[in-house]
Design a protein around this motif. Structure first.
Motif, PDB file in Angstrom:
ATOM      1  N   UNK A 546       0.831  -1.202   0.000  1.00 33.57           N
ATOM      2  CA  UNK A 546       0.000   0.000   0.000  1.00 33.57           C
ATOM      3  C   UNK A 546       0.867   1.255   0.000  1.00 33.57           C
ATOM      4  N   UNK A 547       1.930   1.239   0.814  1.00 33.29           N
ATOM      5  CA  UNK A 547       2.818   2.391   0.863  1.00 33.29           C
ATOM      6  C   UNK A 547       3.488   2.615  -0.498  1.00 33.29           C
ATOM      7  N   UNK A 552       5.384   5.662  -4.961  1.00 32.25           N
ATOM      8  CA  UNK A 552       5.747   5.700  -6.380  1.00 32.25           C
ATOM      9  C   UNK A 552       4.756   6.495  -7.222  1.00 32.25           C
ATOM     10  N   UNK A 553       3.716   7.024  -6.582  1.00 32.33           N
ATOM     11  CA  UNK A 553       2.730   7.795  -7.326  1.00 32.33           C
ATOM     12  C   UNK A 553       1.927   6.966  -8.304  1.00 32.33           C
ATOM     13  N   UNK A 554       1.625   5.724  -7.933  1.00 30.67           N
ATOM     14  CA  UNK A 554       0.894   4.817  -8.820  1.00 30.67           C
ATOM     15  C   UNK A 554      -0.603   5.010  -8.616  1.00 30.67           C
ATOM     16  N   UNK A 555      -1.296   5.474  -9.634  1.00 29.36           N
ATOM     17  CA  UNK A 555      -2.738   5.656  -9.541  1.00 29.36           C
ATOM     18  C   UNK A 555      -3.497   4.789 -10.544  1.00 29.36           C
ATOM     19  N   UNK A 556      -2.759   4.162 -11.472  1.00 29.05           N
ATOM     20  CA  UNK A 556      -3.417   3.341 -12.499  1.00 29.05           C
ATOM     21  C   UNK A 556      -2.659   2.027 -12.681  1.00 29.05           C
ATOM     22  N   UNK A 557      -2.689   1.137 -11.686  1.00 24.68           N
ATOM     23  CA  UNK A 557      -1.998  -0.139 -11.802  1.00 24.68           C
ATOM     24  C   UNK A 557      -2.734  -1.080 -12.751  1.00 24.68           C
ATOM     25  N   UNK A 558      -2.042  -2.126 -13.148  1.00 21.30           N
ATOM     26  CA  UNK A 558      -2.682  -3.198 -13.908  1.00 21.30           C
ATOM     27  C   UNK A 558      -2.722  -4.445 -13.045  1.00 21.30           C
ATOM     28  N   UNK A 594      -6.962   3.600  -8.892  1.00 26.58           N
ATOM     29  CA  UNK A 594      -6.952   3.634  -7.432  1.00 26.58           C
ATOM     30  C   UNK A 594      -7.959   4.678  -6.956  1.00 26.58           C
ATOM     31  N   UNK A 595      -8.961   4.250  -6.222  1.00 25.69           N
ATOM     32  CA  UNK A 595      -9.987   5.154  -5.700  1.00 25.69           C
ATOM     33  C   UNK A 595      -9.598   5.668  -4.318  1.00 25.69           C
ATOM     34  N   UNK A 596      -9.106   4.785  -3.494  1.00 28.03           N
ATOM     35  CA  UNK A 596      -8.813   5.160  -2.104  1.00 28.03           C
ATOM     36  C   UNK A 596      -7.805   4.198  -1.520  1.00 28.03           C
ATOM     37  N   UNK A 597      -6.845   4.732  -0.767  1.00 23.18           N
ATOM     38  CA  UNK A 597      -5.910   3.901  -0.003  1.00 23.18           C
ATOM     39  C   UNK A 597      -5.954   4.365   1.443  1.00 23.18           C
TER      40      UNK A 597
END
Length: 637
Positions: A546-547, A552-558, A594-597
């Motif tokens: 999660x961290x 890394x500023x990842x908002x659109x993972x696959x 990513x909607x929410x972490x």
């Protein structure tokens, strides 16, 4: 005529409608008709029904309990006699009812002995009861004060010192818990949220670690007092020069390898395992330590070792030292067929501790396919071992070059920043070590079974893995039996199996014989504890995943679809459920948003925004892969 009576723990009044020997019908002051027992009626009165109870309550409020207690005789008494003594005249109905009400409402002062009959509490008992009441009052005031502070976002010191216990293993009888629980309920917050709001959570890893330590290491990570054993001096020295292959951070080096040419054209492979069982005596303090911890605990950035560092230093297979070892020698033909086995208890010279980071750039699939001519330590031995490992994998029926590649993940945490690196499972270094360990574990398991000596085995059938003290097939690995014996510095099972093997080799009575209840107990405790340790490792890794998103500023993972609403995030050892997925096939790759972490609650909310294509998915659940990952420090195997 009206009556003053008891009902449901309180006093009521009513107007008599009818009566018989056992009951009465009355109209209450609120106009409701009720049937009451005659035995519950204390007195009758003729004054106005609506005025009676207020008058009784006013009179009762003016009665001093201490004075009333002093007025009572030491023997059992009735309320009528006490009312006459107290008021100094024949009491009215309201005055009698006031005495009844006061006696009834003060059980610390007056013990009920029957309808309308009481006995005054002994002086010492009354003092103790009053002191307890005063203490409860002070405690409740303290609770209310703490609640006010907590709701204001402040953490009282008394609660701060107990916070992790309150969150993980609360004692619901403590004032701290009552205040914390009350504040959480009044704020409508989960306890963890309240703790964070009040500044009690310095970091999520620290919070997770605190819960784990409370459960499994309540006395801390230290080992207490113990004496280091003497190293065995009478062991023969093997002529081989062995080397190990481990991660850079590995300190518990359990295994090393060697290879020699034989006059008949065969080779003798040496699988050398650290031998702490030569120093840790039966029923010794060190053995008790080992059996209390049962395994090394791994988690990102740190570990808690099963054995003390100075003891590990004595028995780890350290470069440049002659180390005590249990060795399995395997004679191997030029066609890579094992034809003979021999066990030795000896010292082995460790010529090198090779490390993944330094070796992998020279020893990998590309250099094995096309040698660039670069030299590196033990090059010829490593190339031969890799060929032997592939032959062993084929021998187990597990060689499949078309099988989708699975990845292993290494976590490194430095100054709060996580580095997650991938290592291809089945890469030459991993395969080399894992195949040799599988060979040793399966063969030593076979030898114990043939000697009718119990051990600790891993077995797999119908996709389920379990521990057992008897040899059974491990279908995931393709072996007839699989004992854990190659990590005695890190697992209690391997240590105990090593002792059993030592007894077999020396022809001595083993520590545990068939049917030994203690062996079953240790196996059960190990299985439970080892699973809990792995669960803790998974929780810590989940947090650092999660961290990693925010770091890394990842908002659109696959991700890759597994089944139902379960997906595996690409590039991470992380599987999550995503409701509302479209119709997908196993192996479909999807684009996520990513909607929410929520790191504190360890939650991530993702949404599928599109399908990217399809890949052949590596098998995630079919077999137990842990032993095949090698004995790399920090991994399950």
């Amino acid at each position: 005529m009206n009556v003053f009576y008891e009902e449901s723990g309180g006093f009521k009044v009513g107007s008599i409608v009818s009566r018989n020997d056992a009951s009465l019908q009355v109209d209450t002051q609120h106009g409701k008709r009720a049937k009451i027992k005659a035995a519950n009626v204390f007195l009758e009165f003729s004054s106005a029904l609506g005025d009676f109870l207020p008058m009784v309550e006013q009179l009762a409020a003016d009665i001093d309990l201490d004075f009333l207690w002093e007025c009572c005789p030491d023997d059992e008494f009735g309320y009528e006699a006490l009312a006459a003594d107290y008021w100094g005249h024949a009491p009215s109905a309201a005055e009698s009812a006031a005495i009844v009400s006061r006696l009834y409402g003060a059980p610390m002062y007056f013990y009920k002995k029957g309808k309308g009959r009481y006995k005054k509490a002994p002086e010492e008992a009354l003092k103790a009861a009053l002191a307890g009441l005063e203490r409860k009052k002070r405690e409740q005031e303290q609770i209310e004060q703490w609640v006010v502070e907590l709701k204001a976002g402040q953490l009282p010191e008394a609660i701060r010192s107990q916070l992790m216990t309150l969150l993980w293993k609360p004692d619901k009888n403590t004032l701290e818990f009552k205040a914390f629980d009350q504040a959480a309920r009044e704020l409508n917050l989960p306890p963890l949220r309240l703790a964070d709001k009040a500044g009690g959570i310095s970091s999520v890893p620290d919070y997770l670690m605190a819960g784990f330590m409370l459960e499994f290491f309540p006395k801390g990570r230290g080992f207490g007092k113990y004496e280091l054993p003497a190293l065995p001096e009478d062991l023969p020295l093997s002529p081989v020069r062995a080397f190990s292959i481990d991660d850079a951070n590995t300190t518990e080096i359990d295994d090393a390898l060697s290879v020699q040419d034989l006059p008949n054209g065969n080779k003798r492979v040496g699988i050398h395992i650290a031998a702490p069982s030569l120093g840790i005596g039966l029923d010794s303090p060190l053995e008790k330590l080992l059996l209390s911890r049962l395994s090394t605990v791994y988690f990102p950035g740190d570990k808690i070792t099963m054995l003390p560092d100075d003891l590990v230093e004595m028995f780890t297979l350290k470069e440049g030292h002659d180390c005590p070892a249990l060795s399995l020698y395997v004679e191997v033909t030029p066609e890579f067929e094992p034809v003979a086995y021999e066990n030795r208890i000896e010292k082995v010279h460790i010529a090198a501790n090779l490390r993944h980071g330094a070796l992998e750039q020279f020893f990998n699939e590309a250099t094995l396919a096309c040698d660039p001519g670069v030299d590196y330590p033990f090059k010829q031995e490593l190339i031969w071992f890799w060929q032997f490992a592939e032959a062993l994998e084929k021998r187990r029926g597990k060689y499949d070059p078309t099988r989708p590649v699975q990845m292993d993940y290494n976590f490194d945490v430095v100054d709060g920043k996580v580095l997650i690196t991938l290592r291809k499972r089945g890469a030459p270094m991993d395969k080399l070590v894992s195949e040799l360990m599988i060979l040793a574990n399966s063969e030593w398991g076979r030898m114990l079974a043939e000697a009718d000596i119990p051990g600790m085995y891993r077995a797999q059938s119908m996709g389920k893995v379990r521990m057992t003290t008897r040899p059974e097939p491990h279908t995931g690995l393709g072996v007839a039996q699989y004992a854990w014996a190659t990590s005695p510095l890190r697992r209690a099972t391997d240590f105990i199996n090593q002792r059993q093997l030592m007894s077999m080799i020396r022809g001595e009575k083993p520590q545990f014989e068939q049917g030994d209840a203690m062996l079953f107990a240790i196996l059960r405790d190990f299985d439970t504890t080892y699973s809990a340790y792995l669960g803790f490792q998974d929780r810590m890794e989940h947090f650092w995943c999660l961290r990693w998103f925010s770091q890394e500023g990842i908002s659109a993972p696959t991700a890759t679809f597994i089944k139902e609403d379960l997906v595996r995030i690409d590039g991470l050892p992380m599987r999550v459920r995503i409701p509302g997925l479209p119709e997908l096939a196993r192996g479909d790759r999807i684009q996520l948003s990513v909607i929410r972490i929520d790191e504190l609650m360890q939650e991530i909310e993702l949404r599928c925004v599109g399908v990217l294509g399809h890949v052949d998915a590596a098998e995630d659940e079919a077999s137990e892969a842990e032993p095949e990952t090698g004995e790399a420090d920090g991994q399950a195997g």
